[in-house]
Design a protein around this motif. Structure first.
Motif, mmCIF file in Angstrom:
data_model
loop_
_atom_site.group_PDB
_atom_site.id
_atom_site.type_symbol
_atom_site.label_atom_id
_atom_site.label_comp_id
_atom_site.label_asym_id
_atom_site.label_seq_id
_atom_site.Cartn_x
_atom_site.Cartn_y
_atom_site.Cartn_z
ATOM 1 N N GLU A 186 0.863 -1.189 0.000
ATOM 2 C CA GLU A 186 0.000 0.000 0.000
ATOM 3 C C GLU A 186 0.894 1.232 0.000
ATOM 4 O OE1 GLU A 186 -3.337 2.195 2.848
ATOM 5 O OE2 GLU A 186 -2.606 0.174 3.323
ATOM 6 N N LEU A 187 0.702 2.097 -0.987
ATOM 7 C CA LEU A 187 1.579 3.248 -1.138
ATOM 8 C C LEU A 187 1.153 4.384 -0.215
ATOM 9 C CD1 LEU A 187 2.007 3.329 -5.028
ATOM 10 C CD2 LEU A 187 3.573 2.383 -3.321
ATOM 11 N N PHE A 188 2.108 5.152 0.228
ATOM 12 C CA PHE A 188 1.815 6.331 1.025
ATOM 13 C C PHE A 188 1.217 7.402 0.109
ATOM 14 C CE2 PHE A 188 4.819 3.961 3.509
ATOM 15 C CZ PHE A 188 4.397 4.150 4.816
ATOM 16 N N PRO A 189 0.293 8.212 0.625
ATOM 17 C CA PRO A 189 -0.492 9.092 -0.252
ATOM 18 C C PRO A 189 0.256 10.292 -0.816
ATOM 19 C CG PRO A 189 -1.089 9.442 2.061
ATOM 20 C CD PRO A 189 -0.172 8.270 2.033
ATOM 21 N N ALA A 190 1.438 10.597 -0.324
ATOM 22 C CA ALA A 190 2.158 11.777 -0.804
ATOM 23 C C ALA A 190 2.491 11.651 -2.286
ATOM 24 C CB ALA A 190 3.444 11.974 0.003
ATOM 25 N N ALA A 191 2.588 12.797 -2.947
ATOM 26 C CA ALA A 191 2.952 12.810 -4.363
ATOM 27 C C ALA A 191 4.345 12.220 -4.550
ATOM 28 C CB ALA A 191 2.908 14.240 -4.901
ATOM 29 N N ALA A 192 4.534 11.533 -5.663
ATOM 30 C CA ALA A 192 5.805 10.872 -5.932
ATOM 31 C C ALA A 192 6.889 11.887 -6.270
ATOM 32 C CB ALA A 192 5.648 9.880 -7.072
ATOM 33 N N VAL A 193 8.084 11.675 -5.704
ATOM 34 C CA VAL A 193 9.268 12.443 -6.071
ATOM 35 C C VAL A 193 10.087 11.545 -6.986
ATOM 36 C CG1 VAL A 193 11.345 13.599 -5.239
ATOM 37 C CG2 VAL A 193 9.240 13.669 -3.873
ATOM 38 N N GLU A 194 10.033 11.830 -8.284
ATOM 39 C CA GLU A 194 10.700 10.956 -9.248
ATOM 40 C C GLU A 194 12.215 11.035 -9.092
ATOM 41 O OE1 GLU A 194 9.370 11.712 -13.183
ATOM 42 O OE2 GLU A 194 7.263 11.254 -12.748
ATOM 43 N N GLY A 235 19.300 8.106 -6.587
ATOM 44 C CA GLY A 235 18.479 7.411 -7.565
ATOM 45 C C GLY A 235 19.226 6.259 -8.210
ATOM 46 N N GLU A 236 20.499 6.487 -8.555
ATOM 47 C CA GLU A 236 21.291 5.411 -9.168
ATOM 48 C C GLU A 236 21.488 4.257 -8.195
ATOM 49 O OE1 GLU A 236 25.808 4.583 -10.834
ATOM 50 O OE2 GLU A 236 24.942 6.588 -11.117
ATOM 51 N N LEU A 237 21.800 4.575 -6.942
ATOM 52 C CA LEU A 237 22.020 3.519 -5.947
ATOM 53 C C LEU A 237 20.780 2.648 -5.777
ATOM 54 C CD1 LEU A 237 23.961 2.377 -3.737
ATOM 55 C CD2 LEU A 237 22.813 3.940 -2.142
ATOM 56 N N ALA A 299 10.560 5.961 -7.489
ATOM 57 C CA ALA A 299 10.221 7.280 -6.961
ATOM 58 C C ALA A 299 10.172 7.214 -5.440
ATOM 59 C CB ALA A 299 8.877 7.746 -7.514
ATOM 60 N N LEU A 300 10.250 8.374 -4.807
ATOM 61 C CA LEU A 300 10.129 8.479 -3.364
ATOM 62 C C LEU A 300 8.773 9.064 -3.008
ATOM 63 C CD1 LEU A 300 13.637 9.944 -2.380
ATOM 64 C CD2 LEU A 300 12.937 7.546 -2.459
ATOM 65 N N ARG A 301 8.191 8.572 -1.923
ATOM 66 C CA ARG A 301 6.928 9.128 -1.405
ATOM 67 C C ARG A 301 7.129 9.460 0.067
ATOM 68 N NH1 ARG A 301 2.777 8.158 -5.064
ATOM 69 N NH2 ARG A 301 3.348 6.662 -6.720
ATOM 70 N N LEU A 302 6.825 10.701 0.422
ATOM 71 C CA LEU A 302 7.056 11.171 1.786
ATOM 72 C C LEU A 302 6.208 10.376 2.778
ATOM 73 C CD1 LEU A 302 8.575 13.341 3.469
ATOM 74 C CD2 LEU A 302 6.486 14.737 3.287
ATOM 75 N N VAL A 303 6.863 9.927 3.852
ATOM 76 C CA VAL A 303 6.195 9.192 4.925
ATOM 77 C C VAL A 303 5.996 10.082 6.142
ATOM 78 C CG1 VAL A 303 6.432 7.245 6.536
ATOM 79 C CG2 VAL A 303 7.127 6.987 4.133
ATOM 80 N N ALA A 304 7.050 10.818 6.514
ATOM 81 C CA ALA A 304 6.985 11.678 7.702
ATOM 82 C C ALA A 304 8.027 12.783 7.567
ATOM 83 C CB ALA A 304 7.237 10.863 8.974
ATOM 84 N N ASP A 305 7.765 13.901 8.243
ATOM 85 C CA ASP A 305 8.716 15.015 8.223
ATOM 86 C C ASP A 305 9.987 14.642 8.984
ATOM 87 O OD1 ASP A 305 6.937 16.568 6.807
ATOM 88 O OD2 ASP A 305 6.043 17.443 8.613
#
Length: 412
Positions: A186-194, A235-237, A299-305
């Motif tokens: 289940e993906l976190f709702p934040a917008a994706a950071v490509e 991103g490469e890693l 992509a990255l999706r924000l989970v928490a500040d």
């Protein structure tokens, strides 16, 4: 007499009292010592406890005497239906407790019971008790093992308890009882950071040779905050180590539909239960915070500040791993969606998960080295902080590894 006793035992349980003739007791002792017989001790037709062997005894049964001792620190007592079962990873049998007075006697609250002496004699014989508590702390071979670690070793490997394979390994025990856990979380709702993707064709021609990477790999504990890791490098890693290349769907008649991903590192049964959560403090091109790596979309999706108290607790132990109390530029929290693998495997799935953590950690080490980055694995993590930061139930998804990565500080 012995032949008749064998026929009787083959037909079912046999009751033998203390006055049984020597030929009968001799045969029963040999069968019990060989691990072929379960012995139940009774008083006044009440079953007290049973010795349930899973291999041959370490020695013949001694004559019942005034048994005294203390419970081994490796013995645990757990419920099994209406009974309790005492288990010890160093023993050759389990002790099944049928009567609560036995449990009380084991804990020292029924020391005067008429069966207590016989019970402690059996506990000493089976290894569930020791004559002197110091014996397990004075010998390095036993003092060096924590009870939970020895239990984990015994219960997750093939041995005395796992030779039949009936309830061990990839049995798919949950098929037909519970639906499989899907490959995509289940993906976190934040917008994706490509994240940028590397050119693998170019890398195949220009990348550092494996032998050179293996020889130059080190654990990096000093990082250069003035020149942090970049979004392109992170991103490469992640692309080279942890992306999902594809998800195959396997459907066989009479079995549940199974989703099998493919990633750059190997995974038992192609299950791939691991997820990566980058906790970013200082990275060029990515705001600070805790993210989930969407390995399909890269992509990255924000989970928490980043200033979330749970995220701070996740970062804090890294200061013990790094030099001079530094905090990581990027800390990759490795989590396991345990149901993915526990649906199919019995008894040893968590051991397999930890092996996968090792494989992924090595991949991160070598790839980071080839890229000119520094990395260091952390041998522990705050599982409660991970649950608080993500909102995931620890029985569903839990922190199982940590890898710190960033730009190495230049050496003088």
């Amino acid at each position: 007499m012995q032949g008749g006793l064998l026929k009787a035992l083959n037909a079912g349980p046999v009751t033998v009292d203390a006055s049984a003739p020597p030929p009968a007791t001799e045969l029963l002792s040999r069968l019990l010592t060989s691990g072929a017989l379960q012995l139940t001790v009774m008083r006044d037709d009440v079953e007290l406890y049973s010795l349930r062997p899973f291999r041959a005894a370490s020695s013949p049964q001694p004559d019942a005497g005034p048994g005294t001792g203390v419970l081994s620190r490796f013995t645990i007592l757990r419920r099994d239906g209406d009974d309790f079962v005492a288990e010890n990873p160093l023993s050759w049998c389990d002790v099944v407790v049928h009567d609560p007075r036995v449990a009380a006697a084991i804990s020292g609250h029924e020391a005067s019971a008429d069966f207590a002496s016989h019970l402690w004699s059996d506990l000493l014989w089976t290894g569930h008790a020791v004559a002197d508590a110091r014996s397990e702390s004075d010998e390095f071979t036993t003092a060096s093992w924590s009870p939970h670690e020895l239990w984990f070793h015994r219960r997750s490997t093939v041995g005395d308890r796992g030779t039949s394979w009936a309830h061990f390994g990839p049995t798919r025990w949950a098929d037909g009882k519970f639906p499989p856990i899907p490959a995509v979380p289940e993906l976190f709702p934040a917008a994706a950071v490509e994240l940028p993707s590397p050119d693998l064709d170019r890398l195949s021609l220009s990348d550092v040779p494996l032998s050179q990477v293996m020889e130059s790999r080190v654990s990096t504990r000093h990082f250069d905050d003035a020149s942090p890791i970049t979004a392109t490098e992170l991103g490469e890693l992640l692309y080279r180590c942890a992306r999902t290349r594809e998800v195959r769907t396997i459907e066989k008649p009479g079995t549940a539909l199974t989703e099998l991903p493919s990633r750059p590192y190997p995974s038992g049964g192609s299950i791939y239960e691991l997820e990566v959560y980058p906790v970013i403090r200082n990275a060029d091109g990515i705001p600070a915070g805790m993210y989930h790596y969407d390995s399909i979309e890269h992509a990255l999706r924000l989970v928490a500040d980043r200033d979330d108290p749970a995220v701070q607790r996740l970062l804090a132990p890294a200061a013990l791993t790094l030099a001079d109390g530094e905090l990581p530029q990027v800390m990759l929290v490795l989590a396991a969606r345990v149901g993915r693998i526990m649906w199919a495997y019995e008894q040893m799935p968590f051991a397999v998960i930890l092996k996968h953590v090792g494989v992924l950690t090595q991949s991160l080490y070598l790839t980071a080295t080839a890229m000119g980055l520094g990395g260091v694995a952390q041998g522990y993590g705050d599982t409660a902080a991970f649950a608080a930061a993500t909102g995931r139930n620890e029985l569903t998804e839990c922190n199982v590894g940590t890898f710190v990565v960033g730009r190495p500080r230049p050496t003088a």
